[in-house]
Design a protein around this motif. Structure first.
Motif, mmCIF file in Angstrom:
data_model
loop_
_atom_site.group_PDB
_atom_site.id
_atom_site.type_symbol
_atom_site.label_atom_id
_atom_site.label_comp_id
_atom_site.label_asym_id
_atom_site.label_seq_id
_atom_site.Cartn_x
_atom_site.Cartn_y
_atom_site.Cartn_z
ATOM 1 N N VAL A 268 0.864 -1.180 0.000
ATOM 2 C CA VAL A 268 0.000 0.000 0.000
ATOM 3 C C VAL A 268 0.896 1.224 0.000
ATOM 4 O O VAL A 268 1.551 1.536 1.001
ATOM 5 C CB VAL A 268 -0.935 0.005 1.229
ATOM 6 N N LEU A 269 0.947 1.916 -1.139
ATOM 7 C CA LEU A 269 1.733 3.150 -1.244
ATOM 8 C C LEU A 269 0.903 4.279 -0.644
ATOM 9 O O LEU A 269 0.028 4.847 -1.302
ATOM 10 C CB LEU A 269 2.075 3.438 -2.707
ATOM 11 N N ALA A 270 1.175 4.579 0.611
ATOM 12 C CA ALA A 270 0.311 5.480 1.379
ATOM 13 C C ALA A 270 0.173 6.857 0.735
ATOM 14 O O ALA A 270 -0.937 7.333 0.483
ATOM 15 C CB ALA A 270 0.836 5.609 2.801
ATOM 16 N N ASP A 271 1.302 7.513 0.468
ATOM 17 C CA ASP A 271 1.240 8.863 -0.093
ATOM 18 C C ASP A 271 0.615 8.862 -1.477
ATOM 19 O O ASP A 271 -0.136 9.771 -1.844
ATOM 20 C CB ASP A 271 2.647 9.465 -0.160
ATOM 21 N N ASP A 272 0.911 7.838 -2.268
ATOM 22 C CA ASP A 272 0.342 7.730 -3.610
ATOM 23 C C ASP A 272 -1.172 7.543 -3.532
ATOM 24 O O ASP A 272 -1.933 8.174 -4.274
ATOM 25 C CB ASP A 272 0.989 6.542 -4.323
ATOM 26 N N LEU A 273 -1.616 6.665 -2.638
ATOM 27 C CA LEU A 273 -3.048 6.402 -2.476
ATOM 28 C C LEU A 273 -3.796 7.665 -2.072
ATOM 29 O O LEU A 273 -4.812 8.024 -2.684
ATOM 30 C CB LEU A 273 -3.239 5.306 -1.414
ATOM 31 N N ILE A 274 -3.283 8.355 -1.059
ATOM 32 C CA ILE A 274 -3.954 9.571 -0.577
ATOM 33 C C ILE A 274 -3.972 10.643 -1.665
ATOM 34 O O ILE A 274 -5.002 11.289 -1.902
ATOM 35 C CB ILE A 274 -3.256 10.096 0.690
ATOM 36 N N SER A 275 -2.836 10.819 -2.340
ATOM 37 C CA SER A 275 -2.730 11.870 -3.356
ATOM 38 C C SER A 275 -3.721 11.642 -4.487
ATOM 39 O O SER A 275 -4.392 12.578 -4.956
ATOM 40 C CB SER A 275 -1.307 11.919 -3.915
ATOM 41 N N ARG A 276 -3.836 10.411 -4.949
ATOM 42 C CA ARG A 276 -4.749 10.125 -6.050
ATOM 43 C C ARG A 276 -6.202 10.336 -5.648
ATOM 44 O O ARG A 276 -6.996 10.884 -6.419
ATOM 45 C CB ARG A 276 -4.537 8.690 -6.538
ATOM 46 N N ILE A 277 -6.542 9.911 -4.423
ATOM 47 C CA ILE A 277 -7.924 10.102 -3.965
ATOM 48 C C ILE A 277 -8.221 11.583 -3.771
ATOM 49 O O ILE A 277 -9.331 12.052 -4.082
ATOM 50 C CB ILE A 277 -8.164 9.294 -2.672
ATOM 51 N N ASN A 396 2.547 19.680 1.769
ATOM 52 C CA ASN A 396 3.246 18.614 2.484
ATOM 53 C C ASN A 396 3.925 17.720 1.459
ATOM 54 O O ASN A 396 3.934 18.044 0.265
ATOM 55 C CB ASN A 396 2.287 17.817 3.396
ATOM 56 N N ARG A 397 4.464 16.602 1.888
ATOM 57 C CA ARG A 397 5.241 15.752 0.973
ATOM 58 C C ARG A 397 4.388 15.168 -0.151
ATOM 59 O O ARG A 397 4.915 14.721 -1.169
ATOM 60 C CB ARG A 397 5.913 14.619 1.751
ATOM 61 N N ARG A 398 3.065 15.159 0.027
ATOM 62 C CA ARG A 398 2.193 14.646 -1.026
ATOM 63 C C ARG A 398 1.873 15.690 -2.086
ATOM 64 O O ARG A 398 1.291 15.368 -3.128
ATOM 65 C CB ARG A 398 0.892 14.111 -0.401
ATOM 66 N N GLY A 399 2.237 16.957 -1.823
ATOM 67 C CA GLY A 399 1.933 18.033 -2.756
ATOM 68 C C GLY A 399 2.433 17.781 -4.171
ATOM 69 O O GLY A 399 1.667 17.911 -5.140
ATOM 70 N N PRO A 400 3.723 17.434 -4.378
ATOM 71 C CA PRO A 400 4.212 17.184 -5.733
ATOM 72 C C PRO A 400 3.469 16.053 -6.444
ATOM 73 O O PRO A 400 3.231 16.129 -7.660
ATOM 74 C CB PRO A 400 5.692 16.825 -5.514
ATOM 75 N N ILE A 401 3.104 15.011 -5.703
ATOM 76 C CA ILE A 401 2.356 13.898 -6.310
ATOM 77 C C ILE A 401 0.981 14.374 -6.754
ATOM 78 O O ILE A 401 0.508 14.041 -7.844
ATOM 79 C CB ILE A 401 2.221 12.733 -5.314
#
Length: 633
Positions: A268-277, A396-401
């Motif tokens: 489970v790619l946490a940051d990827d999952l949250i960013s896409r949702i 935050n770190r998910r911003g670029p994604i």
């Protein structure tokens, strides 16, 4: 030749070694001392002939017995007569008092040490078919809550937790933050989840599934990967594969994790999952409720199971087979997930159906009549994509994604403005690589909780507003507080402008969502909650990570909300069989709807979203209602 000092040193060394044996060794020495005193007293009485006044001299056996009784009970010598006998009894009694007081102290100390050892949580688990959670993070409470719901139908379910924390502290925190454990028992153990010896404490060989959380601290992914490596490559591991669900934060570590875990691990790619949702929800209000409904165990879930009745049927015909379940795809013989395949794709023997249902026991073909209002199905009307203006507040770190993911969906000519104030913000913006002909990117360094700074951005002119939490630079509660302030400012700006502003916000802690409702934002994406739900589901369904990877991949089929009035006529009641057929004619799968009515109770806080409705139920829709579909574009 050994001197006297050498012998003394040797004796002292041997005595020290025996003392290292703990309470058992001490009890042995006390018993030996007591035995020597008793036997010496018995021998002395027998040799000297000393006897109680008026009594006969005693033998060695009788003298030993008399000494033993006085060792056990100091009151025994109270009736002794004659000073000679009294003197011997007094010596034996004093020795007995010394021995037994020392014995009580040793036993008390031994019990205390044993309790301390138990408190440390280092004893081995002897459970079977249990779920193991490795590491400790804020997500653990939501994971436990979901597993408790999933375990209700099981007999004697157990959740075993191991982390580098005190056992009692873990148990106390769980008792405080998880309200009802129902029939599930939680067992905590302290240890290093990356150490082979410590892992054996939780007995992974007999486990049902294993969840590896991303721990707090520096370089958490390396800890997760090392734990998986220890599990998979343990020389004493079981022969059958493990079922491991592991949380990885940085997508750059995904390849290494896949190599280590192989087919035994769902990642489970946490940051990827949250960013896409976050991106999907920002463009379609209410979508986070759909994902939450599919991921939690309270309501409808995704099942993957063989359905012999579907063999030989096309996918389109199979979709219309169920009344209280929704077929969304299949898993072929190689284990590859295919969501919304071609309508003429025929089910083969051994393939698994991917179905949304309330419970796996309720999945059965519909034997009643399918009443289709084919005249209510509307023709497809193609709509041209239009350029969009999007604003991101916070970073935050998910911003670029999120920014990169957003560029994949918007029409050419769109624009993105990012406003935040973090130490890494400027460097992250400069590192973005987004084609300007697709979406231009501008940024502002401002205080996103300031009304004046926000008003200067002309917020009513944007189509979508995303509010991200400052989770990298603040604790979860402080970051959510900052987000709440920003949302309240946006609400005031919208009221002054006299128009609705589409706002989607990221929250860190699910407990702050109710507070955030007063801001009237369109939707909230709760980061920790979504990751927890995904991990819990992946521990129960070996295909779940692949299913959601397909759902959130722009190259596959994704979830969309579209006006119901584009699919069926809304001037009459229609059933969901008719809506499903209208979607199939467009190459889509209808999985639910969103109806917002003032008189409809929303007990589960889903914003009017219903996933997997009863297909035979007749409903009347309005131009505000949406159909939820699985579509390729």
């Amino acid at each position: 030749m050994k001197t006297g000092s050498d012998w003394r040193a040797r004796l002292r060394y041997e005595f020290d070694k025996s003392m290292a044996g703990g309470a058992i060794a001490l009890i042995g020495w006390l018993a030996l001392i007591s035995l020597i005193v008793i036997m010496l007293a018995g021998a002395f009485l027998a040799v000297t002939g000393i006897a109680p006044e008026g009594g006969e001299p005693v033998s060695f056996i009788e003298g030993t017995w008399e000494s033993l009784m006085r060792t056990f009970d100091a009151g025994t010598m109270g009736g002794d007569q004659g000073w000679g006998f009294r003197g011997v009894a007094l010596v034996v009694t004093i020795a007995g008092i010394f021995v037994f007081s020392a014995l009580i102290g040793v036993i008390s100390s031994g019990l205390e040490n044993k309790l301390d050892e138990l408190r440390k949580g280092r004893s081995r688990i002897l459970e079977s078919d249990h779920t193991i959670i490795l590491n400790w993070s804020p997500s653990i409470f939501d994971v436990i809550s979901e597993l408790v719901i999933a375990n209700q139908s099981r007999r004697r379910p157990r959740i075993i937790i191991m982390a580098n924390r005190d056992k009692v502290e873990m148990e106390d925190e769980i008792a405080t933050k998880v309200e009802d454990l129902k029939n599930t028992k939680i067992i905590c153990r302290s240890g290093d989840p990356t150490d082979l010896y410590d892992l054996n404490i939780v007995n992974p060989q007999t486990s049902r599934s294993i969840i590896v959380l991303s721990p707090d601290g520096e370089d958490p992914d390396s800890q997760v990967i090392k734990s998986v490596l220890a599990l998979v490559n343990d020389p004493n591991r079981r022969t059958q594969p493990y079922m491991i669900a592991a949380e990885i934060r940085d997508a750059q570590n995904a390849d290494v994790a896949r190599i280590v875990g192989g087919r035994e691990m769902q990642m489970v790619l946490a940051d990827d999952l949250i960013s896409r949702i976050v991106v999907h929800t920002s463009r379609q209000s209410g979508l986070s409720a759909v994902y939450s409904e599919l991921l939690d165990f309270d309501g409808c879930e995704i099942y993957t199971l063989e359905q012999p009745d579907l063999v030989g049927k096309s996918f389109a015909a199979a979709v219309m087979t169920y009344e209280n379940s929704t077929l969304i795809g299949l898993c072929d013989a190689k284990g590859q997930v295919q969501l919304n395949p071609a309508p003429n794709r025929v089910f083969q023997a051994g393939e698994r159906a991917i179905i949304i249902a309330e419970d796996d026991a309720s999945i059965r073909p519909w034997t009643g009549d399918i009443h289709l209002a084919k005249d209510a199905i509307l023709p497809v009307v193609k709509q041209k994509p239009v350029a969009e203006r999007t604003l991101i507040l916070g970073w935050n770190r998910r911003g670029p994604i999120i920014a990169t993911e957003l560029a994949r969906y918007v029409a050419p000519g769109s624009s993105l403005t990012i406003a935040a104030s973090t130490p890494q913000f400027q460097a992250d913006i400069e590192a973005l690589r987004i084609a300007k002909d697709t979406m231009t990117v501008a940024h502002r360094v401002i205080d996103t909780s300031s009304r004046l700074a926000l008003e200067a951005l002309d917020i009513p002119g944007f189509d979508h507003v995303l509010v991200l939490g400052y989770s990298d630079d603040m604790p979860a509660q402080s970051a959510d507080t900052r987000t709440l302030i920003t949302l309240l400012q946006l609400r005031k700006i919208a009221e002054r402008a006299g128009r609705h502003i589409s706002v989607v916000s990221e929250m860190i802690d699910v407990r702050n969502r109710e507070l955030a409702e007063v801001t009237r934002a369109d939707d909230f994406v709760v980061s920790n909650k979504l990751v927890s739900l995904m991990l819990a589901q992946a521990s129960e369904n070996e295909y779940m990570a692949a299913i959601f990877d397909e759902l959130l991949n722009e190259e596959g089929s994704e979830i969309y909300m579209r006006p119901m009035a584009d699919y069926v006529a809304i001037d009459r009641p229609v059933n969901f069989f008719t809506v499903a057929l209208a979607a199939l004619r467009r190459g889509e799968v209808a999985i639910g709807y969103r109806r917002q009515r003032d008189d409809d109770p929303d007990t589960r806080n889903l914003g009017g979203v219903t996933v997997n409705p009863l297909r035979s139920e007749m409903l009347t829709y309005t131009d505000r209602d949406m159909v939820i579909v699985l579509a390729a574009d």
